[in-house]
Design a protein around this motif. Structure first.
Motif, mmCIF file in Angstrom:
data_model
loop_
_atom_site.group_PDB
_atom_site.id
_atom_site.type_symbol
_atom_site.label_atom_id
_atom_site.label_comp_id
_atom_site.label_asym_id
_atom_site.label_seq_id
_atom_site.Cartn_x
_atom_site.Cartn_y
_atom_site.Cartn_z
ATOM 1 N N LEU A 222 0.829 -1.209 0.000
ATOM 2 C CA LEU A 222 0.000 0.000 0.000
ATOM 3 C C LEU A 222 0.865 1.260 0.000
ATOM 4 C CD1 LEU A 222 -2.885 -0.823 2.517
ATOM 5 C CD2 LEU A 222 -2.813 -1.206 0.050
ATOM 6 N N ASN A 223 1.966 1.212 0.737
ATOM 7 C CA ASN A 223 2.821 2.393 0.861
ATOM 8 C C ASN A 223 3.457 2.800 -0.463
ATOM 9 O OD1 ASN A 223 2.247 2.400 3.590
ATOM 10 N ND2 ASN A 223 4.182 1.460 4.200
ATOM 11 N N ILE A 224 3.736 1.842 -1.338
ATOM 12 C CA ILE A 224 4.441 2.166 -2.583
ATOM 13 C C ILE A 224 3.497 2.335 -3.777
ATOM 14 C CG2 ILE A 224 6.592 1.090 -1.838
ATOM 15 C CD1 ILE A 224 5.883 -1.287 -3.646
ATOM 16 N N LEU A 225 2.220 2.038 -3.602
ATOM 17 C CA LEU A 225 1.290 2.241 -4.704
ATOM 18 C C LEU A 225 1.103 3.731 -4.981
ATOM 19 C CD1 LEU A 225 -1.540 -0.391 -4.134
ATOM 20 C CD2 LEU A 225 -0.035 -0.234 -6.138
ATOM 21 N N LYS A 226 1.072 4.073 -6.255
ATOM 22 C CA LYS A 226 0.759 5.442 -6.646
ATOM 23 C C LYS A 226 -0.727 5.717 -6.421
ATOM 24 C CE LYS A 226 4.143 5.459 -10.445
ATOM 25 N NZ LYS A 226 4.304 5.609 -11.916
ATOM 26 N N GLU A 227 -1.116 6.962 -6.569
ATOM 27 C CA GLU A 227 -2.544 7.280 -6.521
ATOM 28 C C GLU A 227 -3.282 6.480 -7.597
ATOM 29 O OE1 GLU A 227 -3.079 11.472 -6.833
ATOM 30 O OE2 GLU A 227 -2.374 11.866 -4.789
ATOM 31 N N ASP A 228 -4.463 5.967 -7.244
ATOM 32 C CA ASP A 228 -5.263 5.108 -8.120
ATOM 33 C C ASP A 228 -4.581 3.772 -8.410
ATOM 34 O OD1 ASP A 228 -7.537 6.906 -8.596
ATOM 35 O OD2 ASP A 228 -6.052 8.135 -9.658
ATOM 36 N N GLY A 229 -3.630 3.376 -7.553
ATOM 37 C CA GLY A 229 -2.934 2.109 -7.727
ATOM 38 C C GLY A 229 -3.824 0.916 -7.407
ATOM 39 N N VAL A 242 -4.358 -9.428 7.881
ATOM 40 C CA VAL A 242 -3.582 -8.199 7.799
ATOM 41 C C VAL A 242 -4.392 -7.042 8.375
ATOM 42 C CG1 VAL A 242 -2.347 -8.971 5.724
ATOM 43 C CG2 VAL A 242 -4.467 -7.665 5.474
ATOM 44 N N THR A 243 -3.703 -5.933 8.652
ATOM 45 C CA THR A 243 -4.376 -4.698 9.054
ATOM 46 C C THR A 243 -4.071 -3.631 8.010
ATOM 47 O OG1 THR A 243 -2.477 -4.055 10.415
ATOM 48 C CG2 THR A 243 -4.280 -5.243 11.503
ATOM 49 N N MET A 244 -4.905 -2.613 7.962
ATOM 50 C CA MET A 244 -4.802 -1.650 6.879
ATOM 51 C C MET A 244 -5.163 -0.260 7.379
ATOM 52 S SD MET A 244 -6.970 -1.800 3.326
ATOM 53 C CE MET A 244 -8.580 -1.915 4.092
ATOM 54 N N ASP A 245 -4.457 0.738 6.844
ATOM 55 C CA ASP A 245 -4.777 2.141 7.090
ATOM 56 C C ASP A 245 -5.831 2.556 6.066
ATOM 57 O OD1 ASP A 245 -4.934 4.871 7.302
ATOM 58 O OD2 ASP A 245 -2.770 5.225 7.243
ATOM 59 N N VAL A 246 -7.090 2.556 6.456
ATOM 60 C CA VAL A 246 -8.178 2.863 5.526
ATOM 61 C C VAL A 246 -8.073 4.298 5.017
ATOM 62 C CG1 VAL A 246 -10.677 3.039 5.286
ATOM 63 C CG2 VAL A 246 -9.686 1.136 6.565
ATOM 64 N N TRP A 247 -7.585 5.198 5.848
ATOM 65 C CA TRP A 247 -7.440 6.583 5.411
ATOM 66 C C TRP A 247 -6.475 6.676 4.229
ATOM 67 C CZ3 TRP A 247 -10.405 10.541 6.096
ATOM 68 C CH2 TRP A 247 -9.936 11.821 5.793
ATOM 69 N N GLN A 248 -5.389 5.904 4.292
ATOM 70 C CA GLN A 248 -4.443 5.856 3.175
ATOM 71 C C GLN A 248 -5.131 5.352 1.910
ATOM 72 O OE1 GLN A 248 -1.398 2.796 3.397
ATOM 73 N NE2 GLN A 248 0.120 4.137 2.448
ATOM 74 N N MET A 250 -8.221 5.702 1.137
ATOM 75 C CA MET A 250 -9.107 6.752 0.642
ATOM 76 C C MET A 250 -8.331 7.881 -0.029
ATOM 77 S SD MET A 250 -11.409 6.735 4.108
ATOM 78 C CE MET A 250 -12.136 8.340 3.835
ATOM 79 N N ILE A 251 -7.287 8.354 0.638
ATOM 80 C CA ILE A 251 -6.530 9.487 0.129
ATOM 81 C C ILE A 251 -5.903 9.170 -1.226
ATOM 82 C CG2 ILE A 251 -4.466 10.898 0.515
ATOM 83 C CD1 ILE A 251 -6.830 11.760 2.192
ATOM 84 N N LYS A 252 -5.356 7.956 -1.356
ATOM 85 C CA LYS A 252 -4.673 7.582 -2.603
ATOM 86 C C LYS A 252 -5.619 6.920 -3.608
ATOM 87 C CE LYS A 252 -0.513 5.749 -2.102
ATOM 88 N NZ LYS A 252 0.561 4.870 -1.581
ATOM 89 N N ARG A 253 -6.868 6.705 -3.211
ATOM 90 C CA ARG A 253 -7.872 6.069 -4.089
ATOM 91 C C ARG A 253 -7.390 4.697 -4.573
ATOM 92 N NH1 ARG A 253 -6.964 11.071 -5.662
ATOM 93 N NH2 ARG A 253 -5.887 10.359 -7.569
ATOM 94 N N LEU A 254 -6.931 3.899 -3.648
ATOM 95 C CA LEU A 254 -6.376 2.594 -3.982
ATOM 96 C C LEU A 254 -7.473 1.550 -4.153
ATOM 97 C CD1 LEU A 254 -3.390 2.499 -1.449
ATOM 98 C CD2 LEU A 254 -3.405 3.347 -3.815
#
Length: 324
Positions: A222-229, A242-248, A250-254
């Motif tokens: 998740l950390n290395i994906l570009k926006e809309d990745g 796994v656990t996930m930062d849902v805000w990330q 949303m912000i990056k539209r992953l």
């Protein structure tokens, strides 16, 4: 017919060469005299009792892909005739002298390929096309990261993505595998044993990731994906929780997704076969994508073939040969 059966769940030694009733083709099925069978990680998981075959398939006989000759056709078959050379994606039952499969899951063997090479194609090509190009929506000029670049899936993904003008990055376990992947068209190889792919890629970023690991790789991905990745999972060898930062997210539209192929319905697999024939088979016949076969074992040595798979030293596909 002869077949490799699973006598009980356990180590590779539970595989047995057995005599079982010969299968037959009904309705829209073809009967294939198998010349070669592909070995896949899911076969090992099935043998261990961790990946059951779907309902109404030959559960005791593993094997998801074969190549051979059509020897009989069901009454509703229109695509094939006796004598056709085909490779096919199966829900199970591929470690056998004969396999029955619906006609829409077969493809013609590409010109210039032998049965061993053709048997290495269905599972990996269906998986790569489905997950990278349909689910992951990889486009020309975008970047793709594949975890496990020297696996059967990896060597297929490298070649197809490279042929379709994407930048290809892979993780590998040693420099020998890295050199091989570079030779196939990879733009960057990262040794996951000595290097941190997140550190290396955090500034560049990637558009699409095909992941077989999950677990500790999830947040790094998740950390290395570009926006809309897009992150696509096809296994979870490193852990399924796994656990996930849902805000990330949303912000990056992953987009985070995953799939398994074995249990998909026939309509889906038939459509996928048609797309592969249209988009991938021409790459093979043009020499832009070639099957990578690591080692061929006689069907009598299926135990050793799966042990080879478990050692994870291979580059490309491991095949069982049914002739001789």
């Amino acid at each position: 017919m002869k077949a490799i059966t699973i006598s009980e769940f356990g180590s590779a030694e539970v595989l047995q060469l057995s005599e079982v009733p010969t299968v037959s083709a009904t309705n829209d099925e073809v009967l294939i005299e198998v010349k070669a069978s592909g070995i896949n990680r899911s076969d090992v998981l099935q043998r261990q009792g961790k990946y059951a075959a779907p309902n109404n398939t030959t559960n005791q006989i593993p094997g998801l892909e074969v190549a051979g000759v059509v020897v009989a056709c069901g009454p509703n078959v229109t695509q094939w005739k006796k004598g056709d050379r085909v490779c096919a994606l199966l829900p199970g039952g591929g470690y056998a002298q004969y396999a029955a499969v619906k006609e829409g899951q077969c493809l013609p063997i590409p010109a210039g390929l032998n049965f061993v090479e053709a048997a290495s194609l269905p599972e990996t090509v269906f998986t790569v096309w489905s997950n990278i190009f349909e689910r992951g929506k990889l486009k020309p000029k975008e970047s793709l990261l594949v975890h496990g670049g020297s696996s059967g899936i990896g060597v297929t993904a490298i070649q197809i993505a490279n042929a379709l003008d994407a930048r290809v990055i892979v993780t590998v376990g040693n420099q020998e595998k890295a050199a091989f992947c570079y030779g196939l068209g990879a733009d960057l190889c990262i040794d996951y044993k000595t290097q941190d792919f997140e550190t290396i890629l955090k500034d560049e970023g990637v558009d699409v990731i095909l992941d077989m690991i999950a677990g500790p790789y999830f947040q790094k991905n998740l950390n290395i994906l570009k926006e809309d990745g897009r992150l696509v999972h096809i296994n979870a060898e490193g852990g399924q929780h796994v656990t996930m930062d849902v805000w990330q997210l949303m912000i990056k539209r992953l987009t985070v997704s995953g799939s398994t192929l074995r249990g998909r319905d026939y309509t889906y697999k038939k459509r996928l076969a048609t797309e592969i024939k249209t988009h991938v088979w021409p790459l093979i016949e043009a020499g832009k994508f070639k099957p990578i076969v690591y080692k061929v074992f006689s069907y009598k040595n299926a135990v050793q073939a799966q042990q080879c798979m478990e050692e994870s030293k291979h580059i490309g596909k491991i095949i069982l040969h049914w002739e001789g």
